[in-house]
Design a protein around this motif. Structure first.
Motif, PDB file in Angstrom:
ATOM      1  N   ASN A  70       0.814  -1.205   0.000  1.00  0.00           N
ATOM      2  CA  ASN A  70       0.000   0.000   0.000  1.00  0.00           C
ATOM      3  C   ASN A  70       0.852   1.261   0.000  1.00  0.00           C
ATOM      4  OD1 ASN A  70      -2.307  -1.595   0.161  1.00  0.00           O
ATOM      5  ND2 ASN A  70      -2.109  -1.727   2.379  1.00  0.00           N
ATOM      6  N   ARG A  71       2.113   1.109   0.302  1.00  0.00           N
ATOM      7  CA  ARG A  71       2.984   2.263   0.479  1.00  0.00           C
ATOM      8  C   ARG A  71       4.297   1.986  -0.241  1.00  0.00           C
ATOM      9  NH1 ARG A  71       2.231   5.032   5.982  1.00  0.00           N
ATOM     10  NH2 ARG A  71       0.403   5.524   4.764  1.00  0.00           N
ATOM     11  N   SER A 138       8.194  -1.871  -1.570  1.00  0.00           N
ATOM     12  CA  SER A 138       6.813  -1.844  -1.093  1.00  0.00           C
ATOM     13  C   SER A 138       6.785  -1.973   0.423  1.00  0.00           C
ATOM     14  CB  SER A 138       6.009  -2.990  -1.715  1.00  0.00           C
ATOM     15  OG  SER A 138       5.890  -2.816  -3.101  1.00  0.00           O
ATOM     16  N   ALA A 141       0.945  -0.637   4.963  1.00  0.00           N
ATOM     17  CA  ALA A 141       0.275   0.613   5.329  1.00  0.00           C
ATOM     18  C   ALA A 141       0.332   0.909   6.821  1.00  0.00           C
ATOM     19  CB  ALA A 141      -1.176   0.565   4.862  1.00  0.00           C
ATOM     20  N   THR A 144       3.411   4.183   9.978  1.00  0.00           N
ATOM     21  CA  THR A 144       3.045   5.598   9.967  1.00  0.00           C
ATOM     22  C   THR A 144       4.032   6.356  10.844  1.00  0.00           C
ATOM     23  OG1 THR A 144       1.546   5.266  11.821  1.00  0.00           O
ATOM     24  CG2 THR A 144       0.603   5.081   9.608  1.00  0.00           C
ATOM     25  N   SER A 169       2.980   9.941   4.049  1.00  0.00           N
ATOM     26  CA  SER A 169       2.481   9.832   2.680  1.00  0.00           C
ATOM     27  C   SER A 169       2.585   8.393   2.188  1.00  0.00           C
ATOM     28  CB  SER A 169       3.309  10.752   1.779  1.00  0.00           C
ATOM     29  OG  SER A 169       3.080  10.452   0.427  1.00  0.00           O
ATOM     30  N   ASP A 170       1.790   8.046   1.189  1.00  0.00           N
ATOM     31  CA  ASP A 170       1.884   6.699   0.604  1.00  0.00           C
ATOM     32  C   ASP A 170       3.156   6.539  -0.213  1.00  0.00           C
ATOM     33  OD1 ASP A 170      -0.375   5.757   1.754  1.00  0.00           O
ATOM     34  OD2 ASP A 170      -1.667   6.152   0.036  1.00  0.00           O
ATOM     35  N   THR A 171       3.755   7.645  -0.640  1.00  0.00           N
ATOM     36  CA  THR A 171       5.030   7.588  -1.352  1.00  0.00           C
ATOM     37  C   THR A 171       6.080   8.323  -0.531  1.00  0.00           C
ATOM     38  OG1 THR A 171       3.926   7.528  -3.485  1.00  0.00           O
ATOM     39  CG2 THR A 171       6.246   8.147  -3.473  1.00  0.00           C
TER      40      THR A 171
END
Ligand SMILES: [Ca+2]
Ligand SMILES: [Ca+2]
Length: 260
Positions: A70-71, A138, A141, A144, A169-171
């Motif tokens: 997801n990230r 990868s 998620a 954080t 952020s996801d990226t």
């Protein structure tokens, strides 16, 4: 009996299949988790209630399993041993490049908490590093907050990011190569003007480059051993005098891992 079997097969069809090392996912009592060298497969019967809980550092998903991917981490770093002046050579065994075209070598990417005792939150033991220093990893998620990035390579010194970086952020992007201080404790070397690489020579992975690394290399050095082995510091598929040249400066300086 056949119909019952088919129903069971369809009940467990929601599967996830990943080509990288992943941590064990949420698996219900009706599911299971399998791993091989290259793949992980998890199956579960979906649970009807799905909730997501967040704290400063963690994200917890309940219900249907949610996997890695997801990230994304856009990472850049160079390995001193493989660096050839402009980019990195591909690591060889006795038959040629070990990895597909454009990939220099594999490494271990670890994400660690920002505060003592810097617990390890996630590890990918088979991350791939391109010859140009880029790596796209990868991440799950649940990562954080702010975390350290930690690099391990089979014959280089463990290296940490200079500070925790944001995983909001996801990226996520982090480039070790531009300034020596992108590594914690400035633990890099300038291998070309304005280009920095993590330090080669810790073949026994004890966190220091010293005489014990040389002793470990000795037999293969004497024999000129061929192959994809940790004592081949420049990655040309043979252990010889050129690898001694590679380790020499770091051995003299007695470089050691520097961590928060
Ligand atoms: Ca060592
Ligand atoms: Ca070599």
């Amino acid at each position: 009996m056949k119909n019952i079997f088919l129903k069971i097969v369809f009940m467990i069809l929601p599967v996830s299949f990943y080509g990288q090392n992943i941590t064990s996912l949420v698996v219900s009592s009706a599911g299971d988790f399998y791993t091989t060298t290259n793949y992980s497969l998890s199956v579960t019967v979906g649970e009807p209630i799905i909730e997501t809980y967040n704290s400063e550092l963690y994200k917890l998903n309940t219900g249907f399993q949610q996997g890695v991917g997801n990230r994304k981490l856009n990472l850049k770093f160079y390995l001193e041993g493989l660096f050839n002046g402009t980019e990195m050579n591909q690591a060889f065994d006795d038959a040629g490049p070990v990895f597909p075209m454009g990939i220099a070598d594999k490494f271990q990417l670890t994400v660690a908490k920002s505060n003592t005792p810097y617990d390890l939150l996630y590890t990918d033991t088979n991350a791939l590093l391109n010859s140009n220093g880029n790596s796209l990893v990868s991440l799950p998620a649940y990562l954080t907050g702010n975390n350290y990035i930690v690099l391990h390579h089979r014959n280089h010194l463990e290296t940490w990011s200079s500070s925790p970086i944001s995983f909001a952020s996801d990226t996520i992007s982090y480039n070790f190569t531009t300034v020596v201080s992108k590594a914690y404790g400035d633990n890099q070397k300038e291998v070309a003007p304005g280009i920095f690489a993590i330090l080669v020579g810790d073949v026994n992975q004890d966190g220091v480059v010293d005489i014990s690394d040389l002793v470990a290399m000795d037999a293969d050095l004497t024999n000129g051993t061929l192959g994809y082995i940790v004592y081949d510091l420049n990655g040309d598929g043979v252990v010889d005098i050129s690898d001694l040249v590679k380790i020499d400066e770091n051995l003299t300086n007695g470089v050691v891992v520097i961590t928060p």
